[in-house]
Design an enzyme around this catalytic site. Sequence first.
Site, mmCIF file in Angstrom:
data_model
loop_
_atom_site.group_PDB
_atom_site.id
_atom_site.type_symbol
_atom_site.label_atom_id
_atom_site.label_comp_id
_atom_site.label_asym_id
_atom_site.label_seq_id
_atom_site.Cartn_x
_atom_site.Cartn_y
_atom_site.Cartn_z
ATOM 1 N N ARG A 48 0.746 -1.261 0.031
ATOM 2 C CA ARG A 48 0.038 0.081 -0.171
ATOM 3 C C ARG A 48 1.036 1.126 -0.108
ATOM 4 N NH1 ARG A 48 -3.887 -0.927 4.670
ATOM 5 N NH2 ARG A 48 -1.946 -1.213 5.738
ATOM 6 N N ASP A 91 -4.381 0.019 -3.156
ATOM 7 C CA ASP A 91 -4.970 -0.719 -2.167
ATOM 8 C C ASP A 91 -5.689 -1.836 -2.753
ATOM 9 O OD1 ASP A 91 -7.116 -1.453 -0.410
ATOM 10 O OD2 ASP A 91 -7.782 0.541 0.061
ATOM 11 N N PHE A 92 -5.597 -3.036 -2.011
ATOM 12 C CA PHE A 92 -5.970 -4.119 -2.750
ATOM 13 C C PHE A 92 -7.502 -4.476 -2.750
ATOM 14 C CE2 PHE A 92 -1.551 -6.200 -0.956
ATOM 15 C CZ PHE A 92 -1.026 -5.732 -1.837
ATOM 16 N N HIS A 178 4.381 -23.686 7.044
ATOM 17 C CA HIS A 178 5.850 -23.592 6.816
ATOM 18 C C HIS A 178 6.677 -24.631 7.417
ATOM 19 C CE1 HIS A 178 5.753 -21.161 10.529
ATOM 20 N NE2 HIS A 178 7.015 -21.558 10.431
ATOM 21 N N LYS A 182 10.536 -27.135 6.620
ATOM 22 C CA LYS A 182 11.555 -27.258 7.429
ATOM 23 C C LYS A 182 12.245 -28.654 7.135
ATOM 24 C CE LYS A 182 9.669 -24.549 11.490
ATOM 25 N NZ LYS A 182 10.792 -23.447 11.740
ATOM 26 N N GLU A 216 8.146 -22.110 22.376
ATOM 27 C CA GLU A 216 8.505 -20.714 21.980
ATOM 28 C C GLU A 216 9.022 -20.011 23.326
ATOM 29 O OE1 GLU A 216 6.934 -18.823 18.342
ATOM 30 O OE2 GLU A 216 5.050 -20.107 19.063
ATOM 31 N N ASP A 235 -3.645 -21.307 15.778
ATOM 32 C CA ASP A 235 -2.442 -20.632 15.375
ATOM 33 C C ASP A 235 -1.564 -21.758 15.149
ATOM 34 O OD1 ASP A 235 -1.047 -18.622 14.119
ATOM 35 O OD2 ASP A 235 0.254 -18.415 16.027
ATOM 36 N N HIS A 240 0.576 -26.693 12.264
ATOM 37 C CA HIS A 240 1.863 -27.120 12.272
ATOM 38 C C HIS A 240 1.813 -28.500 13.319
ATOM 39 C CE1 HIS A 240 2.646 -23.242 10.812
ATOM 40 N NE2 HIS A 240 2.876 -22.694 12.063
HETATM 41 N N1 LIG Z 1 4.628 -12.414 10.072
HETATM 42 C C1 LIG Z 1 4.914 -13.928 10.191
HETATM 43 O O1 LIG Z 1 5.830 -14.291 10.933
HETATM 44 C C2 LIG Z 1 3.983 -14.861 9.580
HETATM 45 C C3 LIG Z 1 2.685 -14.347 9.121
HETATM 46 N N2 LIG Z 1 1.894 -15.411 8.430
HETATM 47 C C4 LIG Z 1 0.766 -14.876 7.587
HETATM 48 O O2 LIG Z 1 1.295 -14.051 6.529
HETATM 49 C C5 LIG Z 1 0.319 -12.873 6.218
HETATM 50 C C6 LIG Z 1 0.827 -11.543 6.260
HETATM 51 O O3 LIG Z 1 1.458 -11.333 7.508
HETATM 52 P P1 LIG Z 1 2.289 -10.239 7.858
HETATM 53 O O4 LIG Z 1 3.391 -10.162 7.062
HETATM 54 O O5 LIG Z 1 2.791 -10.289 9.151
HETATM 55 O O6 LIG Z 1 1.277 -8.847 7.895
HETATM 56 P P2 LIG Z 1 1.917 -7.279 7.830
HETATM 57 O O7 LIG Z 1 0.546 -6.729 8.453
HETATM 58 O O8 LIG Z 1 3.066 -7.229 8.720
HETATM 59 O O9 LIG Z 1 1.855 -6.930 6.147
HETATM 60 C C7 LIG Z 1 0.819 -6.807 5.550
HETATM 61 C C8 LIG Z 1 1.228 -6.271 4.006
HETATM 62 O O10 LIG Z 1 -0.040 -6.104 3.372
HETATM 63 C C9 LIG Z 1 -0.184 -4.874 2.949
HETATM 64 N N3 LIG Z 1 -1.320 -4.483 3.044
HETATM 65 C C10 LIG Z 1 -2.360 -4.444 4.197
HETATM 66 N N4 LIG Z 1 -3.536 -4.084 3.566
HETATM 67 C C11 LIG Z 1 -3.333 -3.701 2.301
HETATM 68 C C12 LIG Z 1 -4.409 -2.992 1.464
HETATM 69 N N5 LIG Z 1 -5.667 -3.002 1.961
HETATM 70 N N6 LIG Z 1 -3.737 -2.931 0.177
HETATM 71 C C13 LIG Z 1 -2.671 -3.043 -0.129
HETATM 72 N N7 LIG Z 1 -1.728 -3.629 0.832
HETATM 73 C C14 LIG Z 1 -2.002 -4.099 1.822
HETATM 74 C C15 LIG Z 1 0.951 -3.996 3.741
HETATM 75 O O11 LIG Z 1 1.318 -2.922 2.975
HETATM 76 P P3 LIG Z 1 1.863 -1.672 3.565
HETATM 77 O O12 LIG Z 1 3.084 -2.243 4.348
HETATM 78 O O13 LIG Z 1 2.228 -0.738 2.597
HETATM 79 O O14 LIG Z 1 0.795 -1.188 4.545
HETATM 80 C C16 LIG Z 1 1.806 -4.998 4.218
HETATM 81 O O15 LIG Z 1 2.891 -4.936 3.222
HETATM 82 C C17 LIG Z 1 -0.801 -13.351 7.199
HETATM 83 O O16 LIG Z 1 -1.790 -13.957 6.608
HETATM 84 C C18 LIG Z 1 -0.291 -13.939 8.240
HETATM 85 O O17 LIG Z 1 -1.104 -14.725 8.992
HETATM 86 C C19 LIG Z 1 2.170 -16.506 8.557
HETATM 87 C C20 LIG Z 1 3.198 -17.190 9.269
HETATM 88 C C21 LIG Z 1 4.193 -16.045 9.774
HETATM 89 O O1 LIG Z 2 2.708 -19.816 12.079
HETATM 90 C C1 LIG Z 2 3.397 -19.383 13.085
HETATM 91 O O2 LIG Z 2 4.542 -19.918 13.179
HETATM 92 C C2 LIG Z 2 5.318 -19.279 14.474
HETATM 93 C C3 LIG Z 2 6.529 -20.167 14.889
HETATM 94 O O3 LIG Z 2 7.250 -20.632 13.692
HETATM 95 P P1 LIG Z 2 8.605 -21.002 13.969
HETATM 96 O O4 LIG Z 2 9.167 -21.490 12.316
HETATM 97 O O5 LIG Z 2 9.683 -19.890 14.389
HETATM 98 O O6 LIG Z 2 8.883 -22.148 14.898
HETATM 99 C C4 LIG Z 2 4.650 -18.686 15.635
HETATM 100 O O7 LIG Z 2 5.510 -17.875 16.270
HETATM 101 C C5 LIG Z 2 3.420 -18.030 14.876
HETATM 102 O O8 LIG Z 2 2.628 -17.458 16.088
HETATM 103 C C6 LIG Z 2 2.689 -18.887 14.113
HETATM 104 O O9 LIG Z 2 1.792 -17.763 13.432
#
Ligand SMILES: NC(=O)C1=CN([C@@H]2O[C@H](COP(=O)(O)OP(=O)(O)OC[C@H]3O[C@@H](n4cnc5c(N)ncnc54)[C@H](OP(=O)(O)O)[C@@H]3O)[C@@H](O)[C@H]2O)C=CC1
Ligand SMILES: O=C1O[C@H](COP(=O)(O)O)[C@@H](O)[C@H](O)[C@H]1O
Length: 492
Positions: A48, A91-92, A178, A182, A216, A235, A240
């Site tokens: 975004r 904006d998606f 994920h 591993k 964790e 979660d 997992h």
């Molecule tokens: N973070 C993690 O370690 C893990 C995440 N996940 C999954 O991965 C997915 C992403 O998580 P995460 O990266 O943490 O999320 P974040 O909130 O950190 O990132 C979201 C991204 O989506 C973009 N975004 C959000 N809303 C909009 C919109 N309306 N239009 C355009 N772009 C948008 C944001 O853009 P901008 O930054 O420009 O606002 C950002 O780049 C989730 O489904 C989560 O459950 C799964 C396992 C682990």
């Molecule tokens: O998917 C998830 O996994 C992480 C833990 O992953 P790991 O590879 O570091 O063991 C967890 O922290 C998170 O809550 C969950 O959404």
Amino acid sequence: MVSPDTACDLILFGAMGDLASKKLFPALYQLHRAELLSPGTRILALARRDYTLDEARQAIRERLSEKLDPSEISPATMEAFLARVCYENFDFSSREGYTAMAQWRSEGPTENTLILYYATPPGLYATITGHLASLDCCDQHTRVVVEKPIGHDLPSSREFNDQLASVFREENIFRIDHYLGKETVQNLIALRFANNLFASQWDQNHISHIEITVAESVGIEGRWSYFDSTGQLRDMLQSHLLQLLCLLAMDPPSDLSSDSIRDEKVKVLKALSPLTQERIPTHLVRGQYTAGTADGRPVPGYLEEEGSAGHSDTETFVALKVEIENWRWAGVPFYIRTGKRLPEKRSEIIVHFKPAPHYIFDPDQKHLANNKLIIRLQPDEGMALQILTKAQGLSRGMRLRQGPLDLSFAKAFDTDRIPDAYERLLLEAMKGNQYLFVRRDEVEHAWRWIDQLLDNCEECGAHTKRYAAGTWGPVASIAMITRDDRSWYEDA
Ligand SMILES: NC(=O)C1=CN([C@@H]2O[C@H](COP(=O)(O)OP(=O)(O)OC[C@H]3O[C@@H](n4cnc5c(N)ncnc54)[C@H](OP(=O)(O)O)[C@@H]3O)[C@@H](O)[C@H]2O)C=CC1
Ligand SMILES: O=C1O[C@H](COP(=O)(O)O)[C@@H](O)[C@H](O)[C@H]1O
């Protein structure tokens, strides 16, 4: 290894988010560095924020520099990698922005395989899919990679899977768990089905019980609102931990094809004994952390975390005793636990073998009698087989001693680095190989089991119990296993 000839157009929705910064770009960089990306592979980063292409590349460069070891970065490799990356912001949820995406696609070679990666908050998945469908951006070859969670329960996961199925073919849908990427989790297949020593002993005749621990030390890391509406059961257990259970318990697949493996996993999910209301008090413990310590520092409790609403019964820890109703596993409990703010980050599986049928040694040593296989998923990836030997020395008679046959992957195989799960998963998605991804029926059977468990918890008014950050969860988790005259491995 993937053929670098498979050129792809990879479109990352949510490319500036936490997942993309921590996992996806580092994994793509490593694949590029290892020359596993085709020279023709292009990456379109979508988010975004209003960045120019240079600003977006600079942001990615900085995040990679934070994440990677300096020895892995060379300016030439970095610039060659970033040259693959384009950026668009929109904006998606609004239809208009997608034309820029379609334009980028049309400017590249039409033979590149299109891969769409959803790395946005899950609430946007349906909106994005709807726009892609209405704008006719996909064809029968387009692949989609979807991050968990796939729904919040069985009805919502079905609804989303139905929507995905209306746009993509199942063989082109790559649902990420994920843990399946591993190396040590993939090794469960090698361990079980390449070694007849274990394959022939892997059942209720030889195994008394199995423990799975995914601990964790981190808390919920600024994700209070997501986590509070999700909890550790949804979660971690739904995805997992149930996947680990399936890989441990499944029958041998007839080959390594995606469907052979996934068919066997589904059979395990179908055979899980339901956690009924009668069983909940003895088979399930849910916990929530209070203030305590992590890595020697004081840390707040779950209810005092940033963003907290100040009250919640959501679990940050779960321990349960699971049974599998089939011939292989009848009478063999699987004790599973996973939690946040436990004393350390440690994922391991302990397979406890039954004692020899007739015991001839000192009765006071009988507690040593069981062989154990310890599979260390992370850290110090490897495994150890606890065996009994004679204690050395003239004065000791036939005394027994337990010691490990220990295999540390890093030491034994001189591995300089173990690839991150996302490197493997991105590689397989580019190859079109689904064996490390979750099929629709797996997700839905897992939700069916989790939903009944949560419903039964609610019906019998089971609440979460408190545990201090830095401990191994509520004492009730220890009581649960002690009731069966056993203990969690680290207490042994
Ligand atoms: N973070 C993690 O370690 C893990 C995440 N996940 C999954 O991965 C997915 C992403 O998580 P995460 O990266 O943490 O999320 P974040 O909130 O950190 O990132 C979201 C991204 O989506 C973009 N975004 C959000 N809303 C909009 C919109 N309306 N239009 C355009 N772009 C948008 C944001 O853009 P901008 O930054 O420009 O606002 C950002 O780049 C989730 O489904 C989560 O459950 C799964 C396992 C682990
Ligand atoms: O998917 C998830 O996994 C992480 C833990 O992953 P790991 O590879 O570091 O063991 C967890 O922290 C998170 O809550 C969950 O959404």
